[in-house]
Design a protein around this motif. Structure first.
Motif, PDB file in Angstrom:
ATOM      1  N   ALA A  40       0.877  -1.177   0.000  1.00 23.60           N
ATOM      2  CA  ALA A  40       0.000   0.000   0.000  1.00 23.60           C
ATOM      3  C   ALA A  40       0.908   1.219   0.000  1.00 23.60           C
ATOM      4  O   ALA A  40       1.514   1.552   1.016  1.00 23.60           O
ATOM      5  N   GLY A  41       1.030   1.865  -1.153  1.00 24.65           N
ATOM      6  CA  GLY A  41       1.954   2.985  -1.296  1.00 24.65           C
ATOM      7  C   GLY A  41       1.248   4.320  -1.391  1.00 24.65           C
ATOM      8  O   GLY A  41       0.096   4.471  -0.980  1.00 24.65           O
ATOM      9  N   GLN A  42       1.950   5.298  -1.941  1.00 22.08           N
ATOM     10  CA  GLN A  42       1.477   6.676  -2.013  1.00 22.08           C
ATOM     11  C   GLN A  42       0.777   6.944  -3.353  1.00 22.08           C
ATOM     12  O   GLN A  42      -0.427   6.949  -3.430  1.00 22.08           O
ATOM     13  N   ALA A  43       1.581   7.215  -4.377  1.00 20.75           N
ATOM     14  CA  ALA A  43       1.098   7.489  -5.732  1.00 20.75           C
ATOM     15  C   ALA A  43       2.288   7.336  -6.670  1.00 20.75           C
ATOM     16  O   ALA A  43       3.434   7.504  -6.250  1.00 20.75           O
ATOM     17  N   PRO A  44       2.031   7.004  -7.927  1.00 21.14           N
ATOM     18  CA  PRO A  44       3.162   6.862  -8.856  1.00 21.14           C
ATOM     19  C   PRO A  44       3.890   8.180  -9.085  1.00 21.14           C
ATOM     20  O   PRO A  44       3.277   9.247  -9.057  1.00 21.14           O
ATOM     21  N   GLY A  45       5.182   8.080  -9.307  1.00 23.14           N
ATOM     22  CA  GLY A  45       5.968   9.242  -9.689  1.00 23.14           C
ATOM     23  C   GLY A  45       5.958   9.410 -11.203  1.00 23.14           C
ATOM     24  O   GLY A  45       5.331   8.643 -11.933  1.00 23.14           O
ATOM     25  N   ARG A  46       6.681  10.393 -11.667  1.00 21.67           N
ATOM     26  CA  ARG A  46       6.713  10.712 -13.105  1.00 21.67           C
ATOM     27  C   ARG A  46       7.240   9.537 -13.941  1.00 21.67           C
ATOM     28  O   ARG A  46       6.686   9.210 -14.983  1.00 21.67           O
ATOM     29  N   LYS A  47       8.308   8.890 -13.474  1.00 19.50           N
ATOM     30  CA  LYS A  47       8.890   7.775 -14.234  1.00 19.50           C
ATOM     31  C   LYS A  47       7.907   6.606 -14.312  1.00 19.50           C
ATOM     32  O   LYS A  47       7.751   5.978 -15.354  1.00 19.50           O
ATOM     33  N   VAL A  48       7.243   6.306 -13.196  1.00 20.50           N
ATOM     34  CA  VAL A  48       6.249   5.231 -13.182  1.00 20.50           C
ATOM     35  C   VAL A  48       5.065   5.595 -14.069  1.00 20.50           C
ATOM     36  O   VAL A  48       4.522   4.747 -14.779  1.00 20.50           O
ATOM     37  N   HIS A  49       4.664   6.844 -14.056  1.00 18.62           N
ATOM     38  CA  HIS A  49       3.581   7.296 -14.943  1.00 18.62           C
ATOM     39  C   HIS A  49       3.957   7.011 -16.399  1.00 18.62           C
ATOM     40  O   HIS A  49       3.128   6.533 -17.181  1.00 18.62           O
ATOM     41  N   ALA A  50       5.202   7.275 -16.745  1.00 16.55           N
ATOM     42  CA  ALA A  50       5.644   7.066 -18.128  1.00 16.55           C
ATOM     43  C   ALA A  50       5.681   5.583 -18.495  1.00 16.55           C
ATOM     44  O   ALA A  50       5.278   5.206 -19.597  1.00 16.55           O
ATOM     45  N   SER A  51       6.145   4.737 -17.584  1.00 19.31           N
ATOM     46  CA  SER A  51       6.287   3.312 -17.904  1.00 19.31           C
ATOM     47  C   SER A  51       5.001   2.532 -17.686  1.00 19.31           C
ATOM     48  O   SER A  51       4.781   1.498 -18.315  1.00 19.31           O
ATOM     49  N   GLY A  52       4.173   2.974 -16.735  1.00 20.23           N
ATOM     50  CA  GLY A  52       2.959   2.238 -16.399  1.00 20.23           C
ATOM     51  C   GLY A  52       3.216   1.038 -15.505  1.00 20.23           C
ATOM     52  O   GLY A  52       2.314   0.241 -15.249  1.00 20.23           O
ATOM     53  N   LEU A  53       4.438   0.911 -14.984  1.00 23.59           N
ATOM     54  CA  LEU A  53       4.828  -0.214 -14.146  1.00 23.59           C
ATOM     55  C   LEU A  53       5.107   0.304 -12.731  1.00 23.59           C
ATOM     56  O   LEU A  53       5.968   1.158 -12.543  1.00 23.59           O
ATOM     57  N   PRO A  54       4.391  -0.195 -11.710  1.00 23.15           N
ATOM     58  CA  PRO A  54       4.580   0.324 -10.353  1.00 23.15           C
ATOM     59  C   PRO A  54       6.016   0.131  -9.854  1.00 23.15           C
ATOM     60  O   PRO A  54       6.637  -0.898 -10.123  1.00 23.15           O
TER      61      PRO A  54
END
Length: 195
Positions: A40-54
């Motif tokens: 249970a984490g926070q929110a995706p960062g910019r890099k995760v947003h770009a890749s779509g992989l948590p």
């Protein structure tokens, strides 16, 4: 009970807070009804947003090391679920990313959590996840992490594995000395049960 497949389709199509997201909505999560570990984490960062992989970033590398998991097991939804408090990248503030959008958890979290059938361990990362999952764990993240034995072995608060937390890790050497080995052992046990 609603279908998990239909629910995940709805989550991935969510546009609830699109007007507030600087790079648009892209919900990032992974889960299966059979997942045995929940992150249970926070929110995706910019890099995760770009890749779509948590956790596809430096934070993920550190988290996988803490858990003793390679990428293959970490990204196996049948073993590990990753449900941040906000599924989309919220944007950047002066000292890091903005908090998870407040619309996300009330809209989806309860329904998603109800889908788990084999959950053995919940790892709560960061203050927003702590406020939701461990509201009585203490006033600070350090207090919540330090009291890990109180909820052991089912729920554990962790600091965020971000490189921004290097100072916290330096000030709290007990975390990597005491808690990380215990977490690795509990992760291995949770994944071995019913395998």
């Amino acid at each position: 009970m609603e279908s998990l497949a239909a629910l995940l389709t709805d989550v991935r199509a969510c546009r609830l807070c699109a007007a507030h997201l600087p790079e648009g909505p892209r919900p990032v999560l992974q889960m299966s009804a059979q997942s045995r570990i929940l992150i249970a984490g926070q929110a995706p960062g910019r890099k995760v947003h770009a890749s779509g992989l948590p956790f596809d970033d430096a934070s993920g590398e550190r988290l996988r090391a803490w858990l003793g998991l390679d990428r293959e097991r970490f990204y196996d939804a049948g073993q590990v679920a990753i449900l941040p408090m906000g599924f989309c990248y919220p944007g950047t503030a002066k000292s890091g990313d903005l908090p998870p959008r407040p619309e996300c958890a009330p809209a989806w979290r309860r329904r998603l959590l109800a889908q788990f059938q084999r959950l053995r361990l919940t790892l709560v990362i960061g203050q927003y996840a702590q406020a939701y999952h461990l509201p009585d764990a203490g006033d600070t993240l350090t207090a919540a992490v330090a009291s890990w034995r109180e909820r052991w072995p089912h729920t554990v608060a962790l600091p965020h594995p971000s490189p921004r937390n290097n100072l916290w890790l330096k000030r709290n050497p007990w975390f990597e000395r005491e808690l990380v080995p215990a977490i690795r052992e509990q992760v291995a046990q949770a994944l071995a049960e019913g395998a």
